[in-house]
Design an enzyme around this catalytic site. Structure first.
Site, PDB file in Angstrom:
ATOM      1  N   TYR A   2      91.056  -1.487   8.305  1.00 34.84           N
ATOM      2  CA  TYR A   2      91.609  -0.651   9.383  1.00 34.84           C
ATOM      3  C   TYR A   2      93.134  -0.773   9.403  1.00 34.84           C
ATOM      4  CZ  TYR A   2      92.663   0.268  14.395  1.00 34.84           C
ATOM      5  OH  TYR A   2      93.188   0.704  15.589  1.00 34.84           O
TER       6      TYR A   2
ATOM      7  N   SER B 265      98.668   0.655  15.363  1.00 34.03           N
ATOM      8  CA  SER B 265      98.043  -0.587  15.833  1.00 34.03           C
ATOM      9  C   SER B 265      98.891  -1.741  15.326  1.00 34.03           C
ATOM     10  CB  SER B 265      96.629  -0.700  15.245  1.00 34.03           C
ATOM     11  OG  SER B 265      96.134  -2.005  15.399  1.00 34.03           O
TER      12      SER B 265
HETATM   13  N1  LIG Z   1      91.501  -0.129  21.779  1.00 34.51           N
HETATM   14  C1  LIG Z   1      92.434  -0.869  21.230  1.00 34.51           C
HETATM   15  O1  LIG Z   1      92.534  -2.090  21.497  1.00 34.51           O
HETATM   16  C2  LIG Z   1      93.417  -0.256  20.267  1.00 34.51           C
HETATM   17  C3  LIG Z   1      94.480  -1.047  19.810  1.00 34.51           C
HETATM   18  C4  LIG Z   1      95.416  -0.493  18.938  1.00 34.51           C
HETATM   19  C5  LIG Z   1      95.286   0.822  18.549  1.00 34.51           C
HETATM   20  N2  LIG Z   1      94.232   1.580  18.995  1.00 34.51           N
HETATM   21  C6  LIG Z   1      94.155   2.965  18.571  1.00 34.51           C
HETATM   22  O2  LIG Z   1      94.112   3.773  19.737  1.00 34.51           O
HETATM   23  C7  LIG Z   1      93.482   5.025  19.406  1.00 34.51           C
HETATM   24  C8  LIG Z   1      92.439   5.376  20.443  1.00 34.51           C
HETATM   25  O3  LIG Z   1      91.407   4.417  20.366  1.00 34.51           O
HETATM   26  P1  LIG Z   1      90.543   4.002  21.645  1.00 34.51           P
HETATM   27  O4  LIG Z   1      90.562   2.522  21.666  1.00 34.51           O
HETATM   28  O5  LIG Z   1      90.972   4.783  22.824  1.00 34.51           O
HETATM   29  O6  LIG Z   1      89.090   4.437  21.141  1.00 34.51           O
HETATM   30  P2  LIG Z   1      87.801   5.061  21.893  1.00 34.51           P
HETATM   31  O7  LIG Z   1      87.840   4.839  23.357  1.00 34.51           O
HETATM   32  O8  LIG Z   1      86.629   4.570  21.117  1.00 34.51           O
HETATM   33  O9  LIG Z   1      88.008   6.640  21.658  1.00 34.51           O
HETATM   34  C9  LIG Z   1      88.012   7.175  20.366  1.00 34.51           C
HETATM   35  C10 LIG Z   1      88.006   8.679  20.481  1.00 34.51           C
HETATM   36  O10 LIG Z   1      88.078   9.267  19.170  1.00 34.51           O
HETATM   37  C11 LIG Z   1      86.958  10.152  18.971  1.00 34.51           C
HETATM   38  N3  LIG Z   1      86.692  10.147  17.527  1.00 34.51           N
HETATM   39  C12 LIG Z   1      86.361   9.103  16.741  1.00 34.51           C
HETATM   40  N4  LIG Z   1      86.209   9.490  15.472  1.00 34.51           N
HETATM   41  C13 LIG Z   1      86.464  10.818  15.445  1.00 34.51           C
HETATM   42  C14 LIG Z   1      86.472  11.796  14.417  1.00 34.51           C
HETATM   43  N5  LIG Z   1      86.180  11.464  13.152  1.00 34.51           N
HETATM   44  N6  LIG Z   1      86.780  13.067  14.736  1.00 34.51           N
HETATM   45  C15 LIG Z   1      87.078  13.406  16.018  1.00 34.51           C
HETATM   46  N7  LIG Z   1      87.091  12.522  17.025  1.00 34.51           N
HETATM   47  C16 LIG Z   1      86.780  11.240  16.751  1.00 34.51           C
HETATM   48  C17 LIG Z   1      85.886   9.564  19.881  1.00 34.51           C
HETATM   49  O11 LIG Z   1      84.857  10.470  20.252  1.00 34.51           O
HETATM   50  P3  LIG Z   1      83.542  10.705  19.325  1.00 34.51           P
HETATM   51  O12 LIG Z   1      83.028   9.358  18.955  1.00 34.51           O
HETATM   52  O13 LIG Z   1      82.637  11.517  20.171  1.00 34.51           O
HETATM   53  O14 LIG Z   1      84.053  11.459  18.135  1.00 34.51           O
HETATM   54  C18 LIG Z   1      86.746   9.234  21.105  1.00 34.51           C
HETATM   55  O15 LIG Z   1      87.056  10.414  21.828  1.00 34.51           O
HETATM   56  C19 LIG Z   1      92.945   4.854  17.977  1.00 34.51           C
HETATM   57  O16 LIG Z   1      93.844   5.439  17.055  1.00 34.51           O
HETATM   58  C20 LIG Z   1      92.922   3.348  17.790  1.00 34.51           C
HETATM   59  O17 LIG Z   1      93.005   2.986  16.441  1.00 34.51           O
HETATM   60  C21 LIG Z   1      93.302   1.073  19.843  1.00 34.51           C
END
Ligand SMILES: NC(=O)c1ccc[n+]([C@@H]2O[C@H](COP(=O)([O-])OP(=O)(O)OC[C@H]3O[C@@H](n4cnc5c(N)ncnc54)[C@H](OP(=O)(O)O)[C@@H]3O)[C@@H](O)[C@H]2O)c1
Length: 232
Positions: free
Chosen positions: A152, A139
């Site tokens: 975070y 991130s």
């Molecule tokens: N969205 C942004 O703006 C952004 C920006 C920079 C980086 N990121 C990074 O991108 C990645 C994906 O994030 P996203 O935004 O796509 O999030 P998201 O749509 O909320 O998806 C998160 C996924 O992780 C699973 N998860 C969460 N905690 C878990 C655990 N302890 N064990 C197993 N599965 C788990 C969730 O399902 P369950 O809740 O059912 O477990 C879901 O499948 C992350 O690493 C995040 O830090 C996101």
């Protein structure tokens, strides 16, 4: 067929990446805690005709991590491990003076310790792959000092450093830390619920990951915007 383990694959970036890899013929092991949502995602990928194993569980659970790697082994090995599941530490995010230490511990446990533990578990299969690859999802909060993103961001900075050292220690692998940029996902909404500005869909940054897989640059940290230049 190559085999990928993707954590956090039931929605958001993980699901978008899973779909793109399935479309390219990858066999997949998918993880998330909420079994029904994960099963729905896996069922939706059947259309691509590759093998998709949904293995629900929490990445912080050592037994679950073993199941993920064992599932990869049953599919023939592990060529790619994507550590994408993530915890924020506080929802919504708060300034450091209010950050619950339990929340910070959880962010470190999910984003750093579980990610390394899964690498350790999968390393023999990754080394045997011939094209073993680890992607850790970073991130910009890992490198920029944004108010409220401190806990975070610290966990993502630690993950970046582990990835960099892993790349140095494992010259036979590719290890890429990838900052995807902001995306419209549940994680972002939970972090900053009052932010209504439009964000890109997760699928729009997937071509950045595909470019890495196609071009296999040196291990290191990469940002989606530069990878996407001329690629969309
Ligand atoms: N969205 C942004 O703006 C952004 C920006 C920079 C980086 N990121 C990074 O991108 C990645 C994906 O994030 P996203 O935004 O796509 O999030 P998201 O749509 O909320 O998806 C998160 C996924 O992780 C699973 N998860 C969460 N905690 C878990 C655990 N302890 N064990 C197993 N599965 C788990 C969730 O399902 P369950 O809740 O059912 O477990 C879901 O499948 C992350 O690493 C995040 O830090 C996101």
């Amino acid at each position: 067929m190559p085999v990928a383990i993707i954590t956090g694959a039931s929605k958001g970036l993980g699901r978008a990446l899973a779909e793109a890899l399935a479309a390219r013929g990858w066999d997949l092991v998918l993880d998330a805690r909420t079994a029904e949502v994960l099963q729905e995602t896996a069922a939706g990928l059947q259309t691509y005709g590759t093998r998709v194993m949904a293995v629900p569980g929490d990445v912080t659970d050592a037994g679950h991590r073993s199941e993920l790697v064992a599932a990869g082994w049953r599919l023939g090995g592990v060529d790619l491990l994507v550590s994408n599941a993530s915890a924020l530490g506080a929802e919504p995010l708060v300034r450091l003076d209010e950050l619950p230490l339990q929340g910070l511990r959880r962010a470190l446990e999910v984003n750093v310790i579980a990610a390394l533990a899964l690498v350790q578990e999968a390393l023999p299969l990754l080394r045997a792959s011939g094209a073993g690859t680890v992607i850790t999802v970073s991130s910009d909060a890992a490198s920029e000092a944004y108010e409220t993103w401190g806990g975070y961001g610290a966990s993502k900075a630690a993950l970046d450093h582990l990835s960099a050292v892993l790349g140095a220690e494992e010259p036979g692998l590719r290890v890429w830390a990838v900052d995807p940029g902001d995306m419209a996902t549940d994680l972002y909404a939970a972090a900053v619920p009052d932010d209504d500005d439009p964000r890109p869909a997760p699928a729009s940054v997937v071509p950045a990951f595909l470019r890495l897989l196609d071009e296999r640059p040196a291990s290191g940290r990469y940002g989606a915007p530069s990878l996407l230049e001329g690629r969309r």
